[in-house]
Enzyme design. Structure first.
Site, short mmCIF file in Angstrom:
data_model
loop_
_atom_site.label_atom_id
_atom_site.label_comp_id
_atom_site.label_asym_id
_atom_site.label_seq_id
_atom_site.Cartn_x
_atom_site.Cartn_y
_atom_site.Cartn_z
N SER A 91 0.86 -1.19 0.00
CA SER A 91 0.00 0.00 0.00
C SER A 91 0.89 1.24 0.00
CB SER A 91 -0.90 0.02 1.23
OG SER A 91 -1.47 1.32 1.40
N GLY A 92 0.66 2.13 -0.96
CA GLY A 92 1.50 3.33 -1.06
C GLY A 92 1.30 4.28 0.10
N SER A 93 0.04 4.64 0.37
CA SER A 93 -0.19 5.62 1.45
C SER A 93 0.27 5.04 2.79
CB SER A 93 -1.67 5.99 1.50
OG SER A 93 -2.48 4.84 1.80
N ASP A 254 -10.46 5.87 -1.13
CA ASP A 254 -9.12 6.23 -0.69
C ASP A 254 -9.05 7.75 -0.74
OD1 ASP A 254 -5.82 4.87 -1.41
OD2 ASP A 254 -6.41 6.68 -0.29
N GLY A 259 -1.30 4.88 -3.85
CA GLY A 259 0.00 4.56 -4.47
C GLY A 259 -0.03 3.28 -5.29
N THR A 260 -0.69 2.23 -4.76
CA THR A 260 -0.76 0.99 -5.53
C THR A 260 -1.68 1.15 -6.73
OG1 THR A 260 -2.43 0.23 -3.94
CG2 THR A 260 -0.17 -0.57 -3.64
O1 LIG Z 1 -1.96 4.13 -1.35
C1 LIG Z 1 -2.36 2.96 -1.51
O2 LIG Z 1 -1.82 2.10 -2.21
C2 LIG Z 1 -3.59 2.58 -0.77
N1 LIG Z 1 -4.17 3.39 0.10
C3 LIG Z 1 -5.31 2.75 0.75
C4 LIG Z 1 -5.49 1.44 0.06
C5 LIG Z 1 -4.29 1.29 -0.86
#
Ligand SMILES: O=C([O-])C1=[NH+]CCC1
Length: 346
Positions: A91-93, A254, A259-260
């Site tokens: 997960s990016g965040s 989100d 990020g993903t």
């Molecule tokens: O930033 C990310 O990849 C996500 N933020 C919440 C679910 C995945």
């Protein structure tokens, strides 16, 4: 006060998306790899996720990351991502929140002006570059796991929506990517509930009609998120820019640019030759917060699938220090949900 559980959690958000970080009170789950540890939690230790994410201690907006000792060589720590209904491989965040908490709480010594880390995740090792000044992380750039296209322009028949075309790609989780115009919805805050309802309907149909498995890890399978997108355009600073919003089950968006999800979208844009390696891409969220992204490299998976290695840069802020405790007489040791805020029963 008599507690049978006392868990230390640092509150944090990355560009608006909550990513709480468990820093104490939980021993690492068994497993030789982060993926094995994640699987153990999912199958035999899910009470931890329910305790922290369901009400009254959590909510449908909450994500929690369990910091664990590293397992892969050259990594300084690992983290396992727990969401309202899932344990995504990456997960990016959440990676930006974890890096910020590790450094700003001193769990890992901060180097100024730049701290380089490698972190272990169930989806693989990620590289982190944190710009630091005066004891704070001013930004965190995460170089994500290899991201790739599964299908372009796939057809999907969605009850209550109709037949739509979507792209399927992996960016650390599997995404069904849909042009928001195809469902007649603008990416606005006012449309949040309709985007969630439409996204969840698309997700169920896409999972049934387009089963997916990661070529290098059969344990990573099935579409986890639906991402609605607006067309890429030239932003004010001259870079390519795209807005998106990702629907997270059971029923929220989100708040970050995801990020993903952005990694999966970059794999699609690259496959369509709409972005080049090294080119800056600005990914914007429904709150108009930003990740500054790039394709750092092009690679190939074991089965020959072409993949990109994307990076995303954003910022996180610590919002609080918490102890979540369990009174042995608490009637909700594993929390509860109601459909008024969780959208559907869990
Ligand atoms: O930033 C990310 O990849 C996500 N933020 C919440 C679910 C995945």
């Amino acid at each position: 006060m008599k507690w049978s559980r006392d868990i230390s959690v640092v509150g944090c958000h990355a560009e608006g998306e909550v990513g709480r970080v468990i820093t104490g009170g939980v021993l690492p789950p068994p497993g030789e790899t982060l993926f094995e540890q994640k699987t153990h939690l999912q199958n035999q230790g899910d009470d931890l996720r329910r305790f922290l994410i369901k009400e009254p201690r959590g909510g449908a907006f909450v994500h929690c990351n369990l910091v664990v000792p590293p397992r892969s060589p050259e990594t300084q720590a690992g983290f396992i991502i727990m969401e309202p209904t899932d344990y995504p491989p990456m997960s990016g965040s959440n990676s930006i929140c974890v890096a910020t908490v590790l450094l700003e709480t001193g769990m890992i010594a901060m180097q100024e002006p730049v701290t380089h880390l490698k972190l272990d995740t169930p989806g693989g090792v990620i590289a982190v570059e944190a710009e630091c000044a005066d004891g704070k992380c001013r930004s965190v750039r995460t170089t994500n796991v290899p991201s790739f296209v599964v299908k372009l322009d796939a057809s999907c028949k969605v009850p209550g929506v109709g037949e739509i075309t979507l792209d399927i790609a992996y960016g650390g989780a599997f995404f069904a990517i849909v042009d928001a115009r195809a469902v007649g919805l603008d990416l606005t805050r006012e449309n949040a509930r309709r985007l969630v309802e439409t996204g969840e309907a698309i997700k169920e149909a896409a999972r049934q009609q387009h089963p997916v498995v990661h070529p290098e890890n059969p344990g990573i399978r099935d579409i986890t998120f639906v991402q609605f997108t607006e067309p890429v355009r030239e932003g004010a600073d001259g870079y390519k820019e795209g807005r998106n919003t990702v629907v997270i089950s059971p029923g929220k968006l989100d708040r970050s640019p995801c990020g993903t999800g952005t990694s999966a979208r970059l794999a699609v844009l690259s496959a369509r030759d709409e972005i080049k390696p090294g080119e800056t891409y600005v990914s914007r969220s429904i709150l108009d917060t930003r990740f500054i992204c790039r394709i750092e490299a092009v690679s190939t998976l074991d089965d020959g699938t072409v993949a990109i290695v994307p990076s995303l840069k954003g910022r996180a802020w610590i919002t609080g220090l918490h102890h979540y405790g369990l009174d042995p007489e608490d009637p909700f040791p594993e929390g509860y949900t109601l459909t008024d805020t969780w959208y559907r029963a869990l």
